[in-house]
Design an enzyme around this catalytic site. Structure first.
Site, PDB file in Angstrom:
ATOM      1  NE  ARG A  22      -3.395   3.362   9.956  1.00  0.00           N
ATOM      2  CZ  ARG A  22      -3.704   2.376   9.136  1.00  0.00           C
ATOM      3  NH1 ARG A  22      -4.583   2.561   8.177  1.00  0.00           N
ATOM      4  NH2 ARG A  22      -3.126   1.196   9.248  1.00  0.00           N
ATOM      5  CG  ASP A  25       2.891  -1.219  10.185  1.00  0.00           C
ATOM      6  OD1 ASP A  25       3.925  -0.526  10.031  1.00  0.00           O
ATOM      7  OD2 ASP A  25       1.929  -0.840  10.866  1.00  0.00           O
TER       8      ASP A  25
HETATM    9  N1  URA Z   1       0.047   1.543   6.426  1.00  0.00           N
HETATM   10  C1  URA Z   1       0.902   0.506   6.236  1.00  0.00           C
HETATM   11  O1  URA Z   1       2.042   0.526   6.708  1.00  0.00           O
HETATM   12  N2  URA Z   1       0.478  -0.535   5.507  1.00  0.00           N
HETATM   13  C2  URA Z   1      -0.749  -0.600   4.943  1.00  0.00           C
HETATM   14  O2  URA Z   1      -1.064  -1.584   4.274  1.00  0.00           O
HETATM   15  C3  URA Z   1      -1.633   0.488   5.161  1.00  0.00           C
HETATM   16  C4  URA Z   1      -1.204   1.553   5.905  1.00  0.00           C
END
Ligand code: URA
Length: 209
Positions: A104, A200
């Site tokens: 991402r 995360d």
């Molecule tokens: N990805 C993650 O690991 N945590 C989040 O809160 C959003 C995306």
């Protein structure tokens, strides 16, 4: 429209609280993510078809049930999806595992594919795409786009925590798939994190920062 289901079993809700807690360390986080994935697999696989077979018990001839229909492929979205694979394999040990690598862009929050490796009969399998967090939906949409391009049609998406924004986006892009989550949270913050969420998921699974 595919099904949207929050699997609110008490064991799952209890374990979810453990992984949401910021004081839960990597070892326990990893174990409990797998436990939740295993419990979810029980519900996600509820519609697997059965057929009758004839067997002999030690006592009598008998007609009993056995699984039939499509075999399963588990497709984790790298890297956080890896945390759910072993738990699902506990219940469905014959499943094959494909991998989709997406990262991402931290600024645009857009997903980019860098890896795609599937069992060759992917078009003939029931596919469970797994990723602990359904945030914007970008990764899930892109992973499912790629799978459909390669002929996959029978796809369920399984996550632990979903944001309403991600659920909407995924349902709009892929209205045919079923979505299963252990929790539907409040919203995404401006950094793309689910609130209250669990942080995360990849970092917490692998002890990175
Ligand atoms: N990805 C993650 O690991 N945590 C989040 O809160 C959003 C995306």
């Amino acid at each position: 429209m595919g099904k949207f289901q929050v699997i609110d079993h008490p064991l799952i809700q209890h374990k979810l609280t453990i992984i949401r807690d910021k004081n839960t360390g990597t070892k326990v986080f990893r174990e409990v993510v797998n436990e939740i994935a295993m419990l979810m697999a029980y519900e996600v696989s509820r519609d697997m078809p059965l057929e009758d077979i004839e067997i002999e018990t030690p006592v009598a001839q008998s007609t009993q049930k056995t699984l039939t229909g499509k075999k399963v492929a588990i497709v984790p979205i790298l890297r956080a999806g890896l945390g759910m694979v072993d738990g699902i394999l506990e219940l469905i040990p014959a499943a094959k595992v494909g991998h989709v690598g997406l990262y991402r862009d931290e600024e645009t929050l857009q997903a980019h594919e860098y890896f795609f490796k599937m069992p060759e009969d992917i078009d003939n399998r029931q596919i469970f795409v797994v990723d602990p967090m359904l945030a914007t939906g970008g990764s899930a949409i892109m992973a499912i786009d790629s799978l459909k391009k390669r002929g996959a049609s029978n796809i369920k998406f399984v996550c632990l925590v979903a944001a309403p924004e991600g659920v909407r986006a995924l349902q709009e892009a892929h209205p045919d798939i079923d979505i299963f989550t252990a929790a539907l949270d409040d919203h995404l913050n401006k950094h793309g994190y689910i609130v209250p969420g669990l942080g995360d998921a990849g970092d917490r699974l692998f002890g990175t920062k």
